[in-house]
Design a protein around this motif. Structure first.
Motif, PDB file in Angstrom:
ATOM      1  N   ASP A  21       0.865  -1.181   0.000  1.00 41.92           N
ATOM      2  CA  ASP A  21       0.000   0.000   0.000  1.00 41.92           C
ATOM      3  C   ASP A  21       0.903   1.233   0.000  1.00 41.92           C
ATOM      4  O   ASP A  21       1.518   1.565   1.010  1.00 41.92           O
ATOM      5  N   TYR A  22       1.028   1.889  -1.141  1.00 34.07           N
ATOM      6  CA  TYR A  22       1.920   3.045  -1.276  1.00 34.07           C
ATOM      7  C   TYR A  22       1.617   4.118  -0.232  1.00 34.07           C
ATOM      8  O   TYR A  22       2.528   4.691   0.363  1.00 34.07           O
ATOM      9  N   SER A  25       3.416   3.781   2.989  1.00 35.17           N
ATOM     10  CA  SER A  25       4.800   4.249   3.076  1.00 35.17           C
ATOM     11  C   SER A  25       4.853   5.746   3.337  1.00 35.17           C
ATOM     12  O   SER A  25       5.699   6.225   4.099  1.00 35.17           O
ATOM     13  N   ASN A  37      12.359   7.332   2.208  1.00 33.96           N
ATOM     14  CA  ASN A  37      11.287   6.719   1.430  1.00 33.96           C
ATOM     15  C   ASN A  37      11.446   7.090  -0.033  1.00 33.96           C
ATOM     16  O   ASN A  37      11.899   8.179  -0.367  1.00 33.96           O
ATOM     17  N   GLN A  39       9.400   8.101  -3.206  1.00 32.96           N
ATOM     18  CA  GLN A  39       8.061   8.629  -3.446  1.00 32.96           C
ATOM     19  C   GLN A  39       8.093   9.695  -4.540  1.00 32.96           C
ATOM     20  O   GLN A  39       9.151  10.092  -4.991  1.00 32.96           O
ATOM     21  N   THR A  40       6.907  10.122  -4.946  1.00 34.87           N
ATOM     22  CA  THR A  40       6.805  11.112  -6.017  1.00 34.87           C
ATOM     23  C   THR A  40       6.819  12.529  -5.451  1.00 34.87           C
ATOM     24  O   THR A  40       6.594  12.739  -4.259  1.00 34.87           O
ATOM     25  N   ASP A  43       3.505  13.741  -3.835  1.00 32.27           N
ATOM     26  CA  ASP A  43       3.273  13.135  -2.527  1.00 32.27           C
ATOM     27  C   ASP A  43       4.218  13.707  -1.475  1.00 32.27           C
ATOM     28  O   ASP A  43       3.860  13.825  -0.307  1.00 32.27           O
ATOM     29  N   ASP A  67       2.644   5.483 -14.721  1.00 32.50           N
ATOM     30  CA  ASP A  67       1.365   5.802 -14.086  1.00 32.50           C
ATOM     31  C   ASP A  67       0.333   5.963 -15.193  1.00 32.50           C
ATOM     32  O   ASP A  67       0.591   6.652 -16.188  1.00 32.50           O
ATOM     33  N   GLU A  89      -5.984   5.375  -5.707  1.00 31.92           N
ATOM     34  CA  GLU A  89      -5.621   5.624  -4.312  1.00 31.92           C
ATOM     35  C   GLU A  89      -5.728   7.121  -4.042  1.00 31.92           C
ATOM     36  O   GLU A  89      -5.033   7.928  -4.664  1.00 31.92           O
ATOM     37  N   THR A 119      -4.069   1.069  -4.195  1.00 29.97           N
ATOM     38  CA  THR A 119      -3.819   0.778  -5.604  1.00 29.97           C
ATOM     39  C   THR A 119      -4.043  -0.693  -5.939  1.00 29.97           C
ATOM     40  O   THR A 119      -4.644  -1.003  -6.976  1.00 29.97           O
ATOM     41  N   ASP A 165      10.024  10.906  -9.548  1.00 32.91           N
ATOM     42  CA  ASP A 165      10.192  10.054  -8.366  1.00 32.91           C
ATOM     43  C   ASP A 165      11.535  10.370  -7.737  1.00 32.91           C
ATOM     44  O   ASP A 165      12.494  10.708  -8.444  1.00 32.91           O
TER      45      ASP A 165
END
Length: 196
Positions: A21-22, A25, A37, A39-40, A43, A67, A89, A119, A165
């Motif tokens: 589950d993104y 994180s 972490n 991540q994008t 986010d 994506d 999500e 997701t 990312d």
């Protein structure tokens, strides 16, 4: 990286944690349960806007199709998303991509029936015929595309440069263990070399 001993070669003792589950994180990073972490950018901005301090130390990718918004056979254009049930999500990268696509034709989230799901659950639900469309990232794109007649309507390739990312770390890790942070950066580039 771990099996190849790259972290060890770069003097870094790392405990890798996988999140199916993104959002989990992202929450763990904000809660202080992680030192770093992947991540994008959008986010990261959300976490920082909520008061969390995060420092980008590596920009490791710009999404050019990873994506995607995947649709069933009834949808042929972004305009066709109006009134459709779409799962993604909530609040993270593919929700962001969905909103970008809707905006290009003057639609908003109010014009669709949005379902916020992790997701993996969104991809499984779409593959099983539960939704008209889904926002997912790899490897969940493959699962979503198992649905007969499904196709990618648009992806991050249609919005170049908007979904980078990166690896973020806490300021405390930088202050207390700068050599560890440099070791993480070095390990990233050593991993790229190893893959090549």
């Amino acid at each position: 990286t771990e099996e190849a001993g790259i972290f060890e070669e770069n003097g870094v003792d790392v405990e890798l944690t996988f999140f199916a589950d993104y959002l989990g994180s992202l929450d763990a990073m904000v809660a202080g349960e992680l030192d770093a972490n992947s991540q994008t950018l959008n986010d990261t901005m959300l976490g920082v806007a909520s008061g969390d301090e995060q420092v980008i130390v590596i920009v490791n990718d710009n999404s050019t199709g990873n994506d995607a918004i995947i649709v069933d056979e009834s949808i042929g254009s972004i305009e066709d998303l109006a009134g459709k049930t779409i799962a993604a999500e909530a609040g993270v990268v593919d929700h962001f991509l969905l909103l970008q696509g809707l905006e290009t034709v003057g639609l908003t989230e109010d014009d669709i029936d949005f379902r916020g799901l992790p997701t993996d659950a969104a991809a499984a639900g779409f593959a099983g015929g539960e939704f008209d469309a889904v926002g997912v990232f790899a490897p969940f794109t493959l699962q979503a595309l198992e649905r007969e007649g499904s196709k990618v309507l648009f992806s991050s390739a249609d919005f170049p440069g908007t979904i980078p990312d990166h690896l973020v770390v806490t300021p405390e890790l930088i202050d207390e263990c700068p050599d560890t942070v440099q070791g993480l950066v070095d390990s990233w580039y050593a991993t790229i070399d190893y893959i090549a």
